[in-house]
Design a protein around this motif. Structure first.
Motif, PDB file in Angstrom:
ATOM      1  N   PHE A  31       0.841  -1.199   0.000  1.00 44.51           N
ATOM      2  CA  PHE A  31       0.000   0.000   0.000  1.00 44.51           C
ATOM      3  C   PHE A  31       0.875   1.247   0.000  1.00 44.51           C
ATOM      4  O   PHE A  31       0.609   2.211  -0.717  1.00 44.51           O
ATOM      5  CB  PHE A  31      -0.929   0.009   1.216  1.00 44.51           C
ATOM      6  N   VAL A  34       2.843   1.254  -3.703  1.00 45.89           N
ATOM      7  CA  VAL A  34       2.143   1.499  -4.964  1.00 45.89           C
ATOM      8  C   VAL A  34       0.735   2.028  -4.765  1.00 45.89           C
ATOM      9  O   VAL A  34       0.042   2.314  -5.745  1.00 45.89           O
ATOM     10  CB  VAL A  34       2.077   0.209  -5.818  1.00 45.89           C
ATOM     11  N   GLY A  35       0.301   2.163  -3.517  1.00 45.38           N
ATOM     12  CA  GLY A  35      -1.056   2.646  -3.262  1.00 45.38           C
ATOM     13  C   GLY A  35      -2.046   1.504  -3.117  1.00 45.38           C
ATOM     14  O   GLY A  35      -1.786   0.380  -3.544  1.00 45.38           O
ATOM     15  N   TYR A  36      -3.159   1.825  -2.547  1.00 46.66           N
ATOM     16  CA  TYR A  36      -4.155   0.793  -2.235  1.00 46.66           C
ATOM     17  C   TYR A  36      -4.708   0.128  -3.493  1.00 46.66           C
ATOM     18  O   TYR A  36      -4.738  -1.093  -3.598  1.00 46.66           O
ATOM     19  CB  TYR A  36      -5.303   1.412  -1.418  1.00 46.66           C
ATOM     20  N   GLU A  37      -5.132   0.919  -4.450  1.00 46.75           N
ATOM     21  CA  GLU A  37      -5.795   0.358  -5.624  1.00 46.75           C
ATOM     22  C   GLU A  37      -4.852  -0.507  -6.441  1.00 46.75           C
ATOM     23  O   GLU A  37      -5.225  -1.571  -6.914  1.00 46.75           O
ATOM     24  CB  GLU A  37      -6.350   1.483  -6.495  1.00 46.75           C
ATOM     25  N   HIS A 117      -0.030   6.945   3.704  1.00 47.84           N
ATOM     26  CA  HIS A 117      -0.289   7.190   2.291  1.00 47.84           C
ATOM     27  C   HIS A 117      -1.588   6.544   1.846  1.00 47.84           C
ATOM     28  O   HIS A 117      -2.354   7.113   1.095  1.00 47.84           O
ATOM     29  CB  HIS A 117       0.859   6.629   1.446  1.00 47.84           C
ATOM     30  N   LEU A 120      -4.456   8.786   3.083  1.00 47.93           N
ATOM     31  CA  LEU A 120      -4.572  10.188   2.708  1.00 47.93           C
ATOM     32  C   LEU A 120      -5.437  10.362   1.479  1.00 47.93           C
ATOM     33  O   LEU A 120      -6.070  11.375   1.296  1.00 47.93           O
ATOM     34  CB  LEU A 120      -3.184  10.784   2.452  1.00 47.93           C
ATOM     35  N   GLY A 121      -5.472   9.345   0.656  1.00 47.94           N
ATOM     36  CA  GLY A 121      -6.202   9.439  -0.587  1.00 47.94           C
ATOM     37  C   GLY A 121      -7.703   9.448  -0.387  1.00 47.94           C
ATOM     38  O   GLY A 121      -8.199   9.403   0.718  1.00 47.94           O
ATOM     39  N   ALA A 122      -8.411   9.506  -1.488  1.00 51.09           N
ATOM     40  CA  ALA A 122      -9.865   9.590  -1.417  1.00 51.09           C
ATOM     41  C   ALA A 122     -10.503   8.212  -1.528  1.00 51.09           C
ATOM     42  O   ALA A 122     -11.710   8.076  -1.523  1.00 51.09           O
ATOM     43  CB  ALA A 122     -10.371  10.483  -2.545  1.00 51.09           C
ATOM     44  N   GLU A 123      -9.668   7.187  -1.605  1.00 49.93           N
ATOM     45  CA  GLU A 123     -10.196   5.856  -1.885  1.00 49.93           C
ATOM     46  C   GLU A 123     -10.675   5.132  -0.626  1.00 49.93           C
ATOM     47  O   GLU A 123     -11.212   4.045  -0.697  1.00 49.93           O
ATOM     48  CB  GLU A 123      -9.133   4.972  -2.559  1.00 49.93           C
ATOM     49  N   GLY A 168      -3.673  20.963  13.242  1.00 52.67           N
ATOM     50  CA  GLY A 168      -3.359  21.290  11.852  1.00 52.67           C
ATOM     51  C   GLY A 168      -1.892  21.593  11.652  1.00 52.67           C
ATOM     52  O   GLY A 168      -1.272  21.136  10.695  1.00 52.67           O
ATOM     53  N   GLY A 172       0.747  19.582   9.419  1.00 50.94           N
ATOM     54  CA  GLY A 172       1.539  20.310   8.442  1.00 50.94           C
ATOM     55  C   GLY A 172       3.020  20.013   8.585  1.00 50.94           C
ATOM     56  O   GLY A 172       3.750  19.917   7.605  1.00 50.94           O
ATOM     57  N   LEU A 173       3.439  19.843   9.806  1.00 57.45           N
ATOM     58  CA  LEU A 173       4.840  19.493  10.054  1.00 57.45           C
ATOM     59  C   LEU A 173       5.213  18.207   9.329  1.00 57.45           C
ATOM     60  O   LEU A 173       6.242  18.133   8.656  1.00 57.45           O
ATOM     61  CB  LEU A 173       5.074  19.330  11.563  1.00 57.45           C
ATOM     62  N   ALA A 176       5.581  18.749   5.743  1.00 60.84           N
ATOM     63  CA  ALA A 176       6.819  19.462   5.424  1.00 60.84           C
ATOM     64  C   ALA A 176       8.020  18.517   5.483  1.00 60.84           C
ATOM     65  O   ALA A 176       8.957  18.646   4.705  1.00 60.84           O
ATOM     66  CB  ALA A 176       7.012  20.631   6.372  1.00 60.84           C
ATOM     67  N   SER A 179       8.762  16.520   2.195  1.00 60.96           N
ATOM     68  CA  SER A 179       9.268  17.167   0.990  1.00 60.96           C
ATOM     69  C   SER A 179      10.796  17.098   0.877  1.00 60.96           C
ATOM     70  O   SER A 179      11.336  17.071  -0.211  1.00 60.96           O
ATOM     71  CB  SER A 179       8.789  18.618   0.927  1.00 60.96           C
TER      72      SER A 179
END
Lengths: 209, 209
Positions: A31, A34-37, A117, A120-123, A168, A172-173, A176, A179
């Motif tokens: 996951f 490569v992500g859930y889907e 990860h 965080l997505g919309a899935e 929040g 945000g930390l 950051a 990145s």
DNA sequence: GTACAATACGAGTAATTACTCACTTTTATT
DNA sequence: AATAAAAGTGAGTAATTACTCGTATTGTAC
């Protein structure tokens, strides 16, 4: 906490319990990678070195794996919160409080690297999102209580608002930190962030204007 | 900026140009609603009231739609940045600067509501993620320059770090706004957040300790 | 009005994927 | 050692989905 099909066979021998965890670990890795889907159940089974049939003995389906993973994650997180918010902060400086609250979260996020990860997505499913929101509320509640311990005059409304802001900022930390992976830079960012948090907490603690 | 298959037919009549935008709008709606993976190309075509065959006249594939959408989004965002960072801030109080920087972003995120959902997940392609990172870098660069205008003594390193922190805080603000939809509460959170941002900027501007 | 190009169209297809099930192997119980 | 229960196994299947292609329609130029 999160349940849906409950069709899976319940492990009764140590061997199968191990496999259960093996599958969860593999799923977490995939996951994150490569992500859930994109993580197919067959790939998860392969990654865990477990036949696809065995996977489906313990999990009712792909989503069930995500939910089990979420449960594990949420439990760990909740425990972290309990430890964090039950700590005695009397007599500590604001800077010390910030250190003791933030550092464990940084360690946690490093350990559970990449897991978020998937979330965080919309899935994500609706009830999983609800579970996450619940956790968020618990965090706000914990921060709120801590703030009111620092400043007895603080109304519930203002304390909740300030706690939301702090939550929040902390989130945000972590954004950051993603990145840039240079440790020195990250350490600097963390230090700067802590200063900002301490300043804001001090402002709230002092009644503000 | 982002290109891959470039197999699509280039619209040469006004009619087809309209359809192109229609499809992008529909895709944006669906991506925001159900996520990128769950949004099938057939569903996008249906939502846009365009036959599936027409969709594939203008887009080389599903990912191409995402990329086209990203281009549109990034262009808008870049323009916002340019306006934001080219503004004259001399003679303004820190509070005024914060207002003028934050408010446009809030308006932008309301207009492009839900779009970012498609990009927060892990499903994004590598070069799309790179494009987003590039944008992030541009933001940091812009903030850095602004900070150095406020404090000439600021080294590049420290300015970059502070800018990264500020970028993280702003992103955290948008996360915090999502958790509660009550406008009054949101307005309060924004106001609180602005205070925290102003405090931090003031600290950086004053050389700090 | 005819020829030609651009665009519209959607049933069909190849590939992928979540999941099943008939069967085998291992462990526990007596 | 015999029996049963639990666990292991992977080829196969039904459903989904991104994408094609042959044909129909619309627009353009003369």
């Amino acid at each position: 906490m999160v349940d849906k099909k409950q069709k899976r066979r319940v492990p009764q021998q140590a061997r199968s319990r191990e496999r259960y965890d093996l599958i969860l670990d593999a799923a977490a890795r995939l996951f994150a990678g490569v992500g859930y889907e994109a993580a197919t159940t067959n790939a998860i089974a392969r990654e865990a070195d477990v036949p696809i049939g065995s996977l489906y003995q313990y999990f009712a389906g792909k989503e069930d794996i995500l939910h089990a993973l979420a449960d594990r994650y949420l439990e760990d997180m909740q425990q972290l919160h309990e430890e964090s918010f039950s700590a005695d902060i009397s007599g500590l400086s604001i800077e010390e409080i910030v250190d003791r609250q933030i550092d464990p979260y940084i360690a946690f996020s490093e350990q559970h690297l990449g897991f978020k990860h998937a979330f965080l997505g919309a899935e994500v499913s609706a009830d999983l999102a609800a579970a996450m929101a619940e956790l968020d509320d618990a965090v706000v509640e914990g921060i709120k209580t801590a703030l009111q311990r620092l400043n007895g005059q603080l109304s519930d409304k203002r304390a909740t608002m300030a706690a939301t802001v702090l939550k929040g900022m902390v989130k945000g930390l972590f954004g950051a930190l993603e990145s840039d992976t240079d440790p020195a830079f990250q350490a600097g960012v963390i230090a700067e962030y802590k200063r900002a948090l301490a300043d804001y907490i001090r402002r709230v603690a002092q009644g503000e204007g």
